[in-house]
Design an enzyme around this catalytic site. Structure first.
Site, PDB file in Angstrom:
ATOM      1  N   SER A   1      11.559   0.154  -8.430  1.00 28.59           N
ATOM      2  CA  SER A   1      11.496   0.712  -7.085  1.00 28.59           C
ATOM      3  C   SER A   1      10.396  -0.003  -6.306  1.00 28.59           C
ATOM      4  O   SER A   1       9.714  -0.888  -6.833  1.00 28.59           O
ATOM      5  CB  SER A   1      11.205   2.218  -7.130  1.00 28.59           C
ATOM      6  OG  SER A   1       9.904   2.454  -7.652  1.00 28.59           O
ATOM      7  N   LYS A   2      10.202   0.421  -5.060  1.00 26.98           N
ATOM      8  CA  LYS A   2       9.232  -0.250  -4.193  1.00 26.98           C
ATOM      9  C   LYS A   2       7.811  -0.196  -4.745  1.00 26.98           C
ATOM     10  O   LYS A   2       6.997  -1.063  -4.454  1.00 26.98           O
ATOM     11  CB  LYS A   2       9.270   0.369  -2.789  1.00 26.98           C
ATOM     12  CG  LYS A   2      10.531   0.017  -2.015  1.00 26.98           C
ATOM     13  CD  LYS A   2      10.495   0.595  -0.614  1.00 26.98           C
ATOM     14  CE  LYS A   2      11.761   0.204   0.161  1.00 26.98           C
ATOM     15  NZ  LYS A   2      11.771   0.769   1.521  1.00 26.98           N
TER      16      LYS A   2
END
Length: 466
Positions: A241-242
């Site tokens: 994820s980010k």
């Protein structure tokens, strides 16, 4: 004779090309090229609220940067909506699907009641076996008839046989009451019409396979080979994820990683060929098969990517490196090198690429080639240019005027001058580096002298000696 292999990559254009999507595209591309088949591209743009032309263009750019060429034109799923609806109506006409008049409100009420009782919320339409004569004059959705007994087996080339109880399958809607087809139908129709023989995609789609097989069976179509590949996790073992950093292919491109290194690294995320870590495209295409794909999630490790990137830079042809740097400059919004500077950079590449892991690292070391006189030394290198050092550099100039311009000769001249002043060679390297490059991070001073040539070397030393 076996059918030729046809694979596809089918991204939704709702943002950048995710690193996970890039790996899926790569696996499909590798398998198609390995088998001499075709690799097709389909843009799944049916979600009109989220699909954008900019995102579609980002996917094209990301794939092109990665070097993943597709066969034929990219197909728009949205533009094929009429064909999807046609298949839904064909299933209806053959009795493999039926009209369902249950409203969204009725379905939600059923599910709320089921949740309250702790029962299954799987909706069983009361219209499945109602004859046409008893149908109301009202909007309806078309549902495919799922088997109620027995099991559905997904024969997966990666996951093995996965068995789903049929009483866990609902009668999936294939055409909504407004006449629009659902994604699950569109995917199957497109894959069939495109001749896709192998569906290689993330294992988060594994459960979709059982529902999509309902359409294949209803239409009497051959089911493709399923190959559901593991997802990519971050270094902490959690889904990428980010918070793990860069996710989009263009971000890695803008950081200056060569595309061959990224292809190599992504291929190793969830697939292996023995203990081989570093390999080129030809080897990857020769070796790639579905049997080498692992079931366990792969972990994205930036250090491993950087290490592989360094190996690729060291192995790349100098002209290819210059072309990669030009592309990097364009991607990062910087001015491309002039033809003259690009030629000079190529000539210096032999002493720049060692230990470099990205294009910016090469550019940093190449500043002595890319800048022009008079140089502006940075703070650290300027500190090496005290009065004593300047005086020694002034003495050096006459020795260089007629010297043979070879590494051994130049090293001998500088060493002798340093010894004459009671210094080690290293003590004179700092001032020389400042004079030739104005930086403290450079190749060897003798490599810089060889690249710059006699005239430019003497002029730069004279600038500092003054």
């Amino acid at each position: 004779m076996p059918m030729p292999v046809v694979t596809r990559f089918a991204p939704s254009p709702t943002g950048y090309l995710h690193i996970g999507g890039a790996r899926t595209a790569l696996f499909n591309w590798l398998y198609a090229r390995h088998t001499g088949g075709k690799f097709l591209l389909r843009i799944e743009d049916t979600d009109r609220a989220r699909s954008t032309p900019e995102a579609t263009e980002a996917i094209f750019k990301g794939l092109k940067w990665l070097g993943l060429d597709w066969d034929g034109d990219a197909i728009s799923q949205f533009e094929r909506a009429g064909r999807h609806a046609e298949v839904a109506r064909e299933m209806l006409s053959t009795g493999r699907a039926y009209k369902c008049f249950s409203t969204p409100g009725e379905i939600e009420a059923f599910r709320e009641a089921a949740r309250a009782k702790g029962e299954s919320t799987l909706f069983r339409s009361p219209w499945r076996d109602v004859s046409e004569a008893d149908h109301p004059d009202a909007p309806y959705a078309i549902r495919v008839k799922a088997p109620r007994e027995g099991e559905t087996v997904i024969r997966d080339a990666v996951q093995g046989d996965v068995t789903i109880r049929n009483d866990q399958l609902d009668d999936m809607i294939v055409l909504r009451s407004d006449g629009t087809p659902v994604y699950m139908l569109a995917v199957v129709v497109d894959d069939h019409d495109m001749g896709v023989t192998h569906v290689i995609r993330g294992d988060d789609h594994l459960n979709n396979a059982a529902r999509q097989m309902l359409v294949y069976d209803a239409m009497g179509w051959d089911v493709p080979v399923w190959a559901h590949i593991p997802l990519i996790h971050g270094e902490d073992g959690k889904k990428l994820s980010k918070r793990h950093g860069a996710l989009g292919v263009e971000e890695w491109a803008a950081e200056g990683y060569p595309a061959p290194a990224m292809r190599n690294y992504l291929a190793r995320l969830g697939w292996s060929h023995g203990d081989d870590e570093f390999f080129n495209d030809a080897q990857a295409i020769e070796w790639f098969d579905l049997g080498g794909i692992k079931k366990a999630p792969a972990r994205f490790d930036t250090k491993k990517l950087a290490n592989l990137s360094g190996q690729h830079i060291a192995a790349m042809d100098d002209a290819a490196l210059v072309a990669g740097i030009q592309e990097f400059l364009t991607l990062s919004g910087q001015d491309r090198l002039t033809d003259d500077k690009a030629a000079e950079l190529e000539g210096a590449m032999y002493c720049l690429k060692e230990r470099a892991k990205t294009y910016p690292e090469i550019i940093e070391k190449a500043s002595f080639v890319l800048t022009s006189r008079p140089l502006e030394p940075d703070e650290k290198s300027a500190a090496a240019l005290d009065l004593v050092s300047r005086g020694i550099l002034k003495e050096l100039t006459p020795h260089l005027q007629n010297a043979s311009w070879t590494r051994d000769t130049l090293e001998g001249i500088v060493k002798s001058l340093a010894e004459a002043h009671g210094l080690g060679l290293g003590k004179l390297a700092g001032p020389l580096r400042a004079a030739l490059a104005g930086r403290s991070v450079t190749p060897s001073v003798f490599d810089m002298m060889l690249v710059l040539g006699r005239e430019e070397t003497i002029l730069r030393i004279a600038d500092c000696a003054e």
